[in-house]
Write a protein that holds these residues in place. Structure first.
Motif, PDB file in Angstrom:
ATOM      1  N   LEU A  20      -5.438   9.390  -0.635  1.00 32.32           N
ATOM      2  CA  LEU A  20      -4.603   8.394  -1.454  1.00 32.32           C
ATOM      3  C   LEU A  20      -4.397   7.204  -0.611  1.00 32.32           C
ATOM      4  O   LEU A  20      -4.551   5.859  -1.059  1.00 32.32           O
ATOM      5  CB  LEU A  20      -3.468   8.767  -1.925  1.00 32.32           C
ATOM      6  N   LEU A  21      -3.600   7.068   0.482  1.00 32.83           N
ATOM      7  CA  LEU A  21      -3.381   6.145   1.622  1.00 32.83           C
ATOM      8  C   LEU A  21      -4.490   5.193   1.837  1.00 32.83           C
ATOM      9  O   LEU A  21      -4.572   3.795   1.724  1.00 32.83           O
ATOM     10  CB  LEU A  21      -2.551   6.521   2.810  1.00 32.83           C
ATOM     11  N   ASP A  46       2.164   6.431  -6.606  1.00 32.72           N
ATOM     12  CA  ASP A  46       1.277   7.577  -7.257  1.00 32.72           C
ATOM     13  C   ASP A  46       1.470   8.989  -7.126  1.00 32.72           C
ATOM     14  O   ASP A  46       1.110   9.850  -7.913  1.00 32.72           O
ATOM     15  CB  ASP A  46      -0.046   7.197  -6.697  1.00 32.72           C
ATOM     16  N   ILE A  47       2.043   9.353  -5.926  1.00 31.95           N
ATOM     17  CA  ILE A  47       2.303  10.679  -5.639  1.00 31.95           C
ATOM     18  C   ILE A  47       3.424  11.316  -6.657  1.00 31.95           C
ATOM     19  O   ILE A  47       3.397  12.300  -6.928  1.00 31.95           O
ATOM     20  CB  ILE A  47       2.963  10.725  -4.224  1.00 31.95           C
ATOM     21  N   THR A  60       0.825  -1.172  -0.015  1.00 30.74           N
ATOM     22  CA  THR A  60      -0.064  -0.045  -0.042  1.00 30.74           C
ATOM     23  C   THR A  60       0.793   1.310   0.201  1.00 30.74           C
ATOM     24  O   THR A  60       0.567   2.238  -0.718  1.00 30.74           O
ATOM     25  CB  THR A  60      -1.109   0.075   1.180  1.00 30.74           C
ATOM     26  N   GLU A 101      -7.571   5.075   0.366  1.00 24.71           N
ATOM     27  CA  GLU A 101      -7.741   4.322  -0.965  1.00 24.71           C
ATOM     28  C   GLU A 101      -7.121   2.945  -1.204  1.00 24.71           C
ATOM     29  O   GLU A 101      -7.565   1.926  -1.693  1.00 24.71           O
ATOM     30  CB  GLU A 101      -8.021   5.262  -1.973  1.00 24.71           C
ATOM     31  N   LYS A 102      -5.948   3.150  -1.356  1.00 28.36           N
ATOM     32  CA  LYS A 102      -4.879   2.270  -1.639  1.00 28.36           C
ATOM     33  C   LYS A 102      -5.107   1.011  -0.661  1.00 28.36           C
ATOM     34  O   LYS A 102      -5.006  -0.044  -0.967  1.00 28.36           O
ATOM     35  CB  LYS A 102      -3.461   2.533  -1.789  1.00 28.36           C
ATOM     36  N   ILE A 107      -2.933  13.216   0.273  1.00 32.23           N
ATOM     37  CA  ILE A 107      -2.079  11.792   0.662  1.00 32.23           C
ATOM     38  C   ILE A 107      -2.935  10.949   1.569  1.00 32.23           C
ATOM     39  O   ILE A 107      -2.862   9.523   1.312  1.00 32.23           O
ATOM     40  CB  ILE A 107      -0.695  12.381   1.256  1.00 32.23           C
ATOM     41  N   GLN A 164       2.530   1.627  -3.405  1.00 31.62           N
ATOM     42  CA  GLN A 164       1.448   2.346  -4.585  1.00 31.62           C
ATOM     43  C   GLN A 164       1.391   3.560  -4.237  1.00 31.62           C
ATOM     44  O   GLN A 164       1.430   4.385  -5.261  1.00 31.62           O
ATOM     45  CB  GLN A 164       0.289   1.360  -4.373  1.00 31.62           C
ATOM     46  N   THR A 165       1.241   4.206  -2.961  1.00 38.83           N
ATOM     47  CA  THR A 165       0.979   5.530  -2.575  1.00 38.83           C
ATOM     48  C   THR A 165       2.019   6.243  -3.217  1.00 38.83           C
ATOM     49  O   THR A 165       1.664   7.234  -3.649  1.00 38.83           O
ATOM     50  CB  THR A 165       0.717   5.600  -1.284  1.00 38.83           C
TER      51      THR A 165
END
Length: 163
Positions: free
Chosen positions: A65-66, A28-29, A21, A68-69, A62, A24-25
């Motif tokens: 996003l965290l 994405d960032i 996770t 969500e992942k 962020i 992936q975060t």
């Protein structure tokens, strides 16, 4: 001779899924236009994640996003406890995210009381951060598991060592 059956109620998460996770975060960032130049870092420790970025607005993005992942990897949102937002040097902000694992004494007592009140033929014992549930009948244990799944607790529960 009547045999007894038991299982353990625990609160834990898959550490490897959490590592994935975070990876992936971070990926994405680096790829997102609005987050690319923020010099954001995510550091995974034993019991915390440290987020360091340039503004409250970016920190909020962020966090989303965290979460969500984590949800996509079947990690419960209940494992995250977002701490205070601190100001760091160079007009930056930092936040510690505590990773919750284990059942606290208060939650263990709540779980034990719930089981004792609703299931007369079932015994519970608190063993550290685990609650052991025993009964002479497997159906009673299945009923306990179903009832605990319905309960709204501030922690995520798993049922292990069913025997």
């Amino acid at each position: 001779m009547a045999s007894t059956y038991s299982f353990d109620v625990v609160s834990d998460f898959d550490r490897q899924e959490l590592v994935n996770t975070i990876d992936q975060t971070v990926r994405d960032i680096k790829n997102r236009y609005d987050l690319k130049d923020t010099k954001t870092s995510l550091e995974l420790g034993e019991e915390t994640i440290t987020i360091s970025t340039n503004s409250d607005f970016t920190l909020d993005a962020i966090q989303k996003l965290l979460r969500e992942k984590a949800a996509k990897r079947n990690l419960s949102q209940k494992i995250f406890e977002f701490g205070e937002i601190e100001t760091a040097s160079g007009n930056r902000v930092r936040q510690e995210v505590l990773l919750k694992r284990g059942i606290s004494k208060d939650n263990a007592k709540k779980i034990s009381k719930l089981i004792r009140d609703e299931f007369k033929n079932v015994q519970t014992s608190i063993q550290g951060d685990i609650v052991r549930v025993t009964a002479k009948n497997k159906d009673e244990l299945q009923g306990v598991i179903q009832r605990l799944k319905q309960e709204e607790l501030p922690i995520v529960l798993q049922f292990t060592n069913y025997r």
